[in-house]
Design a protein around this motif. Sequence first.
Motif, PDB file in Angstrom:
ATOM      1  N   LEU A   1      57.586  79.780  48.855  1.00 47.40           N
ATOM      2  CA  LEU A   1      58.624  79.031  49.573  1.00 47.40           C
ATOM      3  C   LEU A   1      58.037  77.979  50.513  1.00 47.40           C
ATOM      4  N   HIS A   2      56.924  78.324  51.181  1.00 44.51           N
ATOM      5  CA  HIS A   2      56.333  77.401  52.156  1.00 44.51           C
ATOM      6  C   HIS A   2      55.964  76.064  51.524  1.00 44.51           C
ATOM      7  N   PHE A   3      55.459  76.104  50.270  1.00 49.85           N
ATOM      8  CA  PHE A   3      55.078  74.843  49.625  1.00 49.85           C
ATOM      9  C   PHE A   3      56.312  74.045  49.204  1.00 49.85           C
ATOM     10  N   SER A   4      57.368  74.737  48.755  1.00 53.83           N
ATOM     11  CA  SER A   4      58.619  74.038  48.413  1.00 53.83           C
ATOM     12  C   SER A   4      59.184  73.359  49.652  1.00 53.83           C
ATOM     13  N   LEU A   5      59.158  74.089  50.770  1.00 56.62           N
ATOM     14  CA  LEU A   5      59.703  73.516  52.014  1.00 56.62           C
ATOM     15  C   LEU A   5      58.856  72.354  52.512  1.00 56.62           C
ATOM     16  N   LEU A   6      57.524  72.506  52.410  1.00 53.31           N
ATOM     17  CA  LEU A   6      56.636  71.411  52.825  1.00 53.31           C
ATOM     18  C   LEU A   6      56.931  70.167  51.982  1.00 53.31           C
ATOM     19  N   ALA A   7      57.023  70.364  50.647  1.00 47.81           N
ATOM     20  CA  ALA A   7      57.282  69.231  49.747  1.00 47.81           C
ATOM     21  C   ALA A   7      58.613  68.573  50.087  1.00 47.81           C
ATOM     22  N   LYS A   8      59.653  69.396  50.290  1.00 47.16           N
ATOM     23  CA  LYS A   8      60.983  68.829  50.597  1.00 47.16           C
ATOM     24  C   LYS A   8      60.990  68.131  51.954  1.00 47.16           C
ATOM     25  N   GLU A   9      60.253  68.705  52.917  1.00 43.71           N
ATOM     26  CA  GLU A   9      60.167  68.068  54.251  1.00 43.71           C
ATOM     27  C   GLU A   9      59.573  66.663  54.139  1.00 43.71           C
ATOM     28  N   ARG A  10      58.498  66.551  53.331  1.00 41.12           N
ATOM     29  CA  ARG A  10      57.839  65.245  53.212  1.00 41.12           C
ATOM     30  C   ARG A  10      58.650  64.284  52.329  1.00 41.12           C
ATOM     31  N   ILE A  11      59.392  64.822  51.325  1.00 45.83           N
ATOM     32  CA  ILE A  11      60.287  63.976  50.514  1.00 45.83           C
ATOM     33  C   ILE A  11      61.390  63.414  51.416  1.00 45.83           C
ATOM     34  N   CYS A  12      61.931  64.290  52.260  1.00 43.92           N
ATOM     35  CA  CYS A  12      62.967  63.878  53.228  1.00 43.92           C
ATOM     36  C   CYS A  12      62.446  62.727  54.093  1.00 43.92           C
ATOM     37  N   HIS A  13      61.194  62.855  54.553  1.00 45.38           N
ATOM     38  CA  HIS A  13      60.584  61.821  55.407  1.00 45.38           C
ATOM     39  C   HIS A  13      60.430  60.509  54.629  1.00 45.38           C
TER      40      HIS A  13
END
Length: 504
Positions: A302-314
């Motif tokens: 989950l942590h990598f999915s969230l990291l990826a989505k956080e940076r996509i959001c940015h």
Amino acid sequence: MVSAEHVAHKILTYIPYVLVLIDMKYEGVKCGKDGSVDNHMEMGKKLLAAGQLADALSHFHAAVDGDPKNYMAYYRRATVFLAMGKSKSALPDLSRVIELKPDFTAARLQRGNLLLKQGKLDEAESDFKKVLKSNPSEKEEKEAHSQLTKSDEIQRLVAQSRSSFNTKDYLTAAALLDTIIETCIWDVTSREMRAECFIETGEMGKAISDLKAASKLRSDNTQAFYKLSTIYYNLGDHEMSLNEVRECLKLDPDHKQCYSHYKQVKKLNKQIQSAEELIQKQSYEEAVSKYEAVMKTEPNVLHFSLLAKERICHALAQSQQGGRAISVCSEVLQSQPENFNVLKDRAEAYIQEEQYEEAIRDYETASKHSENDRQIKEGLERAQRLLKQSQKRDYYKILGVKRNAQKKEIIKAYRKLAQQWHPDNFQDPEEKKRAEKKFIDIAQAKEVLTDPEMRTKFDHGEDPLDPESQQGHHHHHNFHGGFHGFQGFNPFGSGPFNFKFNFN
């Protein structure tokens, strides 16, 4: 001329002296050898007393080399090792002392204490029992009894902790192991078992701490490095995971688990690094694709999915794709409602979508979790100004263009609307009056949005044509004279105005 008899007499006279010198020379070698060992021992003692451990150690090394059967040299060297915190090195020296002098109770007691700290309870007990049988001093006897009692108690706790661990009662096992480790501080087995308890109860920080200690206490502990790497990986820390798995492969390049894990972490690490480089270069679309690849490489953590989505959001917020950004940022905030970086990015996206109240709410939430953040403070002030401005006149809305519209789009929209609302198109006095007002608004919107300086001010919530909004700054513009100020103004040209309106 000197006679032969004279020479012979001289030689005979000197022979006793030569013999004495030769004898003295050999004595000197012997004295020198013993003397140098004693010298090193004496110097080592003085330096040890003065706390100069490294210098003392080199003298005791020399004493051991000079006389490998000198048990005191080993004992003194062991003392220095212990003072330096190098118990692993002290242990073989203490064993050598006991081998050379079995009734040296002080060395045996110290070895027993070290073995107890290492969790080697049977060996420690054997030393303590032998101390009690070898005519110890009162102080040594008392210490040996006390340590023997402690060792017995720990044997009982070890049995209980294993039983609790085997029945999956990890909380009880961890509590028992806490007590064991207080005494057996260098016991690798107990630390590894406690780390397992912490992993099972989700206390990853504590598990990491125990495994790091275990990796240092046992020099070839590949398993500790492998476990550390997998814990960091599951926590989303790809860099630390890579560091730990590399340590495992340094010890054993053919370690199957470590090598397989290394390939996965390395691939993921590379993707994340290149995605971040793309964000730095402002290649936002490519960065989004790269982070989507990260989610395919590791779909289960989950942590990598969230990291990826956080940076996509940015990346989406930075590339003015407000609608897409809001959707992705909101997914992250469902799992991490206090993630102030994502709150900042979503607030920015809300501004792009002209949802100012939502932007204000996000900035206010973010400020609770990251005080003194200049970006949040400035963003909040801007969103508040834009909300206020939106309740007045909005030049983007007047022209019907988005906030991220290019200059070409603005001029195109302006020409279309200026043609539509030209007052000459209206005969009814009321309608003509309304058209005149609308026409002025359209022209003012065009003036502000095609001038980079004025547009920047407006984008920050300040109306460059509103004296009140300017807070005392006067900005010269051409529209104070109402519609009649437009005589000679060509809404369809892009250069100097050369078109005359004909109306009565």
